[in-house]
Design an enzyme around this catalytic site. Sequence first.
Site, PDB file in Angstrom:
ATOM      1  N   SER A  72      -4.138   2.398  -8.573  1.00 17.72           N
ATOM      2  CA  SER A  72      -4.874   3.654  -8.708  1.00 17.72           C
ATOM      3  C   SER A  72      -5.645   3.657 -10.017  1.00 17.72           C
ATOM      4  CB  SER A  72      -3.900   4.841  -8.701  1.00 17.72           C
ATOM      5  OG  SER A  72      -4.540   6.033  -9.118  1.00 17.72           O
ATOM      6  N   TYR A  98       3.422   9.188 -11.742  1.00 16.65           N
ATOM      7  CA  TYR A  98       2.564   8.432 -10.822  1.00 16.65           C
ATOM      8  C   TYR A  98       1.779   7.370 -11.597  1.00 16.65           C
ATOM      9  CZ  TYR A  98      -1.143   7.597  -7.338  1.00 16.65           C
ATOM     10  OH  TYR A  98      -2.035   7.025  -6.458  1.00 16.65           O
ATOM     11  N   ASN A 137       0.800  -1.219   0.000  1.00 14.99           N
ATOM     12  CA  ASN A 137       0.000   0.000   0.000  1.00 14.99           C
ATOM     13  C   ASN A 137       0.835   1.272   0.000  1.00 14.99           C
ATOM     14  OD1 ASN A 137      -2.491   1.720   0.719  1.00 14.99           O
ATOM     15  ND2 ASN A 137      -1.126   2.059   2.470  1.00 14.99           N
TER      16      ASN A 137
END
Length: 251
Positions: A148, A161, A96
């Site tokens: 994500s 990202y 995580n």
Amino acid sequence: MEENREKNIQNKVIVVTGGSRGIGVAIVKLLANEGYHVILNYNQSKEAAENVKQELKQQGKEIDIFKADVSKREEVKGLIQFVIEKYKKIDVLINNAGIAQEKLFTQITDNDWNTMIQTNLNSVFYCTQEAVPYMIANQEGTIINISSIWGVTGGSCEVHYSVAKAGIDGMTKALAKELGPTHIRVNSIAPGAIDTDMNKNVTQEEWEELKQEIPLESIGKASDIAKCVKWLIEDEYTTGQVISVNGGWYI
């Protein structure tokens, strides 16, 4: 049957990286309250980690906390060694830990890029590679990667990202195929818009605008992701999936 389930829960050892804040702390609290042995990994948030441990202790639940920068292989080895020495096994690894950064692509520096990949992608590689041999030895295990929505769709002004999260999803699918014969399941959860510290710079007006793009017209909570984690731990036949928990955003 219920007795066997409780016994199975009590025996499971779960490592949660980045477990002191946001989605991580929601996962830790839910699983600890379910009766699992939880190891909360943190890096800089020592006070937050200790507060979570104390809060759960007051509720009659015990967890371990362990400091390690999971973007560094040697510190990951220390984390895994601690777990093996105390519990002799690792049943579940929840990757995580991560960071976020908004920046125009043309302004991303080499340091920005390397830090993002090291923290968000390499950490998953290190933790998984160090934990997997123990799962293989037991012929059983569960790996859950927190990805994500930007890993699936790409996010403007978050290219580095998005790349890191897409890499996690690719690793998830490939590793699920490789580890399937040893009864190790590997899945990703791809959260959408979740109200956590990572999104603290989002204004109320921006949240309201965002809600209009989401079919369920609401922003997700960290607990929504934690519930999906719990289901994936209990499930026995789901692997290689990227599960989108996003209220229908970008169907």
